[in-house]
Design a protein around this motif. Structure first.
Motif, PDB file in Angstrom:
ATOM      1  N   ILE A 374     -20.645  68.035  -9.206  1.00 56.92           N
ATOM      2  CA  ILE A 374     -19.217  68.379  -9.144  1.00 56.92           C
ATOM      3  C   ILE A 374     -18.641  67.956  -7.795  1.00 56.92           C
ATOM      4  N   MET A 375     -19.393  68.220  -6.725  1.00 59.87           N
ATOM      5  CA  MET A 375     -18.927  67.847  -5.383  1.00 59.87           C
ATOM      6  C   MET A 375     -18.749  66.334  -5.268  1.00 59.87           C
ATOM      7  N   ILE A 376     -19.697  65.578  -5.834  1.00 62.34           N
ATOM      8  CA  ILE A 376     -19.614  64.112  -5.768  1.00 62.34           C
ATOM      9  C   ILE A 376     -18.408  63.605  -6.555  1.00 62.34           C
ATOM     10  N   VAL A 377     -18.243  64.118  -7.798  1.00 69.13           N
ATOM     11  CA  VAL A 377     -17.112  63.687  -8.632  1.00 69.13           C
ATOM     12  C   VAL A 377     -15.795  64.050  -7.959  1.00 69.13           C
ATOM     13  N   MET A 378     -15.719  65.277  -7.424  1.00 69.95           N
ATOM     14  CA  MET A 378     -14.497  65.713  -6.743  1.00 69.95           C
ATOM     15  C   MET A 378     -14.211  64.814  -5.537  1.00 69.95           C
ATOM     16  N   GLY A 379     -15.257  64.502  -4.769  1.00 65.48           N
ATOM     17  CA  GLY A 379     -15.073  63.638  -3.601  1.00 65.48           C
ATOM     18  C   GLY A 379     -14.610  62.244  -3.987  1.00 65.48           C
ATOM     19  N   VAL A 380     -15.187  61.693  -5.066  1.00 66.53           N
ATOM     20  CA  VAL A 380     -14.811  60.350  -5.515  1.00 66.53           C
ATOM     21  C   VAL A 380     -13.359  60.320  -5.974  1.00 66.53           C
ATOM     22  N   VAL A 381     -12.959  61.299  -6.796  1.00 63.39           N
ATOM     23  CA  VAL A 381     -11.583  61.331  -7.320  1.00 63.39           C
ATOM     24  C   VAL A 381     -10.572  61.466  -6.184  1.00 63.39           C
ATOM     25  N   GLY A 383     -11.083  60.860  -3.034  1.00 63.43           N
ATOM     26  CA  GLY A 383     -11.181  59.674  -2.179  1.00 63.43           C
ATOM     27  C   GLY A 383     -10.404  58.499  -2.742  1.00 63.43           C
ATOM     28  N   VAL A 384     -10.500  58.270  -4.056  1.00 64.01           N
ATOM     29  CA  VAL A 384      -9.772  57.168  -4.698  1.00 64.01           C
ATOM     30  C   VAL A 384      -8.270  57.362  -4.539  1.00 64.01           C
ATOM     31  N   ILE A 385      -7.794  58.598  -4.728  1.00 66.16           N
ATOM     32  CA  ILE A 385      -6.356  58.888  -4.583  1.00 66.16           C
ATOM     33  C   ILE A 385      -5.891  58.601  -3.158  1.00 66.16           C
ATOM     34  N   ILE A 386      -6.662  59.087  -2.181  1.00 65.11           N
ATOM     35  CA  ILE A 386      -6.276  58.904  -0.775  1.00 65.11           C
ATOM     36  C   ILE A 386      -6.293  57.420  -0.382  1.00 65.11           C
ATOM     37  N   ILE A 387      -7.339  56.710  -0.804  1.00 69.87           N
ATOM     38  CA  ILE A 387      -7.440  55.277  -0.467  1.00 69.87           C
ATOM     39  C   ILE A 387      -6.289  54.505  -1.104  1.00 69.87           C
ATOM     40  N   ALA A 388      -5.979  54.833  -2.378  1.00 70.76           N
ATOM     41  CA  ALA A 388      -4.880  54.138  -3.068  1.00 70.76           C
ATOM     42  C   ALA A 388      -3.560  54.347  -2.340  1.00 70.76           C
ATOM     43  N   MET A 389      -3.360  55.549  -1.802  1.00 75.93           N
ATOM     44  CA  MET A 389      -2.100  55.839  -1.107  1.00 75.93           C
ATOM     45  C   MET A 389      -2.048  55.219   0.298  1.00 75.93           C
ATOM     46  N   TYR A 390      -3.204  54.985   0.900  1.00 76.06           N
ATOM     47  CA  TYR A 390      -3.216  54.426   2.263  1.00 76.06           C
ATOM     48  C   TYR A 390      -3.367  52.897   2.283  1.00 76.06           C
ATOM     49  N   LEU A 391      -3.603  52.290   1.127  1.00 77.27           N
ATOM     50  CA  LEU A 391      -3.742  50.822   1.092  1.00 77.27           C
ATOM     51  C   LEU A 391      -2.510  50.102   1.631  1.00 77.27           C
ATOM     52  N   PRO A 392      -1.264  50.544   1.279  1.00 78.37           N
ATOM     53  CA  PRO A 392      -0.086  49.858   1.866  1.00 78.37           C
ATOM     54  C   PRO A 392      -0.050  49.951   3.385  1.00 78.37           C
ATOM     55  N   ILE A 393      -0.493  51.084   3.937  1.00 79.76           N
ATOM     56  CA  ILE A 393      -0.498  51.239   5.400  1.00 79.76           C
ATOM     57  C   ILE A 393      -1.491  50.260   6.031  1.00 79.76           C
ATOM     58  N   PHE A 394      -2.679  50.136   5.396  1.00 80.45           N
ATOM     59  CA  PHE A 394      -3.669  49.169   5.888  1.00 80.45           C
ATOM     60  C   PHE A 394      -3.099  47.741   5.832  1.00 80.45           C
ATOM     61  N   LYS A 395      -2.363  47.455   4.733  1.00 83.71           N
ATOM     62  CA  LYS A 395      -1.784  46.116   4.551  1.00 83.71           C
ATOM     63  C   LYS A 395      -0.755  45.823   5.630  1.00 83.71           C
ATOM     64  N   ILE A 396       0.101  46.833   5.900  1.00 85.10           N
ATOM     65  CA  ILE A 396       1.118  46.669   6.944  1.00 85.10           C
ATOM     66  C   ILE A 396       0.466  46.473   8.315  1.00 85.10           C
ATOM     67  N   ALA A 397      -0.607  47.246   8.579  1.00 85.44           N
ATOM     68  CA  ALA A 397      -1.314  47.144   9.866  1.00 85.44           C
ATOM     69  C   ALA A 397      -1.916  45.773  10.049  1.00 85.44           C
ATOM     70  N   ASN A 398      -2.474  45.207   8.969  1.00 79.64           N
ATOM     71  CA  ASN A 398      -3.076  43.867   9.056  1.00 79.64           C
ATOM     72  C   ASN A 398      -1.993  42.802   9.289  1.00 79.64           C
ATOM     73  N   THR A 399      -0.821  43.018   8.642  1.00 76.78           N
ATOM     74  CA  THR A 399       0.273  42.061   8.806  1.00 76.78           C
ATOM     75  C   THR A 399       0.779  42.044  10.232  1.00 76.78           C
TER      76      THR A 399
END
Length: 401
Positions: A374-381, A383-399
């Motif tokens: 349960i802890m692993i599944v919860m962490g993955v879910v 984590g995926v949400i947080i990474i998806a939301m921060y991808l634009p910030i990473f993209k802007i930082a790289n630009t």
């Protein structure tokens, strides 16, 4: 089952009004007439669902029944007659049973058998308990029968408590995980989506998918909940039909791992109940029929009823149960030894202990494995949400870089 109010005349000339449970009025009328009653009036009780909490309508819990029987046993062992024992219990409060015990006392005072007075409340007192009281009256040793039933209740409640305790922590983990994901989707993600919308930048595909899913969820959440409620209601009603109950019960016992666990749990309850009933002096065929309902599974019940027919025809209980594959070979050998040595009651209790210990071991393994899962599944879910939301910030930082 429906509740019917009946005005009937008995063979001694008395006219009484009673309530009975029956599938329909025709079956009930025929049953009463076969018992020698004259049926003057028979009415189906209206708005039954509103009266479930009334006198004699709601089954009490095992704890209340255990407390009542412990008090009753002490008073009967002290030599008090049943009427005085009931008076003493009523004076001490009687708890949730107070109104029903008062009615039972009046029936007993009027000459009704103790078990017959309890039999008037089939929705309050389990059939097994009423049958135990009847057996105690038949053998003339009511205290011993009550003592056996108390031991049965204690063991049953103790085992059920262990199962609940084993599943409690995983249930908390699942609840916390569900709340965390819901908060992220309903509140956190929309906040980020507004920021990204104002920036006007092109979002990565995972972020677009997540924002689209969140928007859909917020827009149709109430409709989705209503749909789920409708499906659940339909499923519940279908499950209450004979076909639905059988299909669901068959799915339960065929589910990998959990199916064998549920079957063992059902058999553990059945063997302990059968041991208790046999110990009360009830014949084996009648005891088997009384214990079938404790399986709480239509598929297993159908198989066991076929085994009961074989026992009626003269087969040994171990042979009859072997034919329906209800128990593993070790339990069947134990049962055969119990029949051969005349200690069937003790051996049934040992079989129940064996199954309960095996269930506890399996639950321990399950809970040990499910908590990190349960802890692993919860962490993955999350984590995926947080990474998806921060991808634009990473993209802007790289630009910018």
């Amino acid at each position: 089952m429906s509740i019917f109010t009946c005005k009937i005349g008995s063979s001694d000339g008395r006219i009484v009004v009673k309530e009975f449970d029956a599938l329909n009025s025709g079956i009930l009328r025929q049953s009463l007439e076969d018992q020698g009653f004259v049926v003057f009036e028979l009415r189906k009780k209206p708005l039954q669902f509103l009266m479930e909490g009334g006198l004699g309508r709601k089954r009490i819990g095992n704890k209340e029944l255990l407390m009542f029987n412990q008090e009753l046993l002490v008073l009967l062992k002290a030599g008090l007659p049943i009427l005085q024992a009931l008076d003493t219990i009523l004076e001490s409060g009687g708890g949730k049973l107070n109104d029903i015990l008062s009615a039972i006392r009046e029936d007993v005072k009027g000459g009704m058998a103790f078990s017959s007075a309890f039999e008037k409340y089939p929705r309050v007192f389990p059939h097994l308990y009423i049958a135990s009281i009847q057996a105690g009256e038949r053998t003339g040793d009511l205290p011993q029968t009550i003592r056996r039933y108390i031991a049965f209740l204690k063991r049953t409640e103790g085992f059920r408590g262990k199962i609940i305790a084993a599943l409690f922590y995983p249930a908390i983990l699942v609840s916390v995980a569900g709340v965390a994901v819901t908060v992220l989707l309903i509140y956190v993600v929309p906040t980020f989506s507004k920021i990204y919308a104002d920036s006007g930048s092109v979002l990565p595909l995972p972020t677009q998918m997540l924002i689209g899913f969140t928007s859909f969820l917020r827009r149709y959440l109430l409709l989705f909940i209503a749909f789920l409620a409708a499906v659940a209601t339909f499923f519940q009603r279908w499950k209450e039909t004979e076909t639905g109950r059988f299909a669901v019960d068959e799915l339960k016992i065929r589910t990998p791992f959990f199916g064998s666990l549920l079957t063992r749990y059902a058999v553990a309850g059945f063997t302990r109940t059968l041991a208790t009933v046999l110990g009360s002096g009830i014949p084996i065929v009648e005891a088997l029929r009384m214990s079938v309902g404790t399986l709480n599974n239509k598929v297993l019940e159908r198989g066991l009823l076929a085994a009961v027919v074989r026992v009626e025809e003269g087969s040994k209980l171990s042979s009859a149960l072997e034919s329906i594959k209800l128990m593993p070979p070790l339990a069947l050998r134990m049962l055969s030894v119990g029949e051969s040595t005349g200690s069937l009651e003790e051996m049934l209790a040992d079989i129940s202990d064996y199954f309960e210990e095996e269930i506890e071991r399996n639950l321990a393994v399950l809970t040990t494995a499910i908590e990190p899962a349960i802890m692993i599944v919860m962490g993955v879910v999350i984590g995926v949400i947080i990474i998806a939301m921060y991808l634009p910030i990473f993209k802007i930082a790289n630009t910018v870089g």
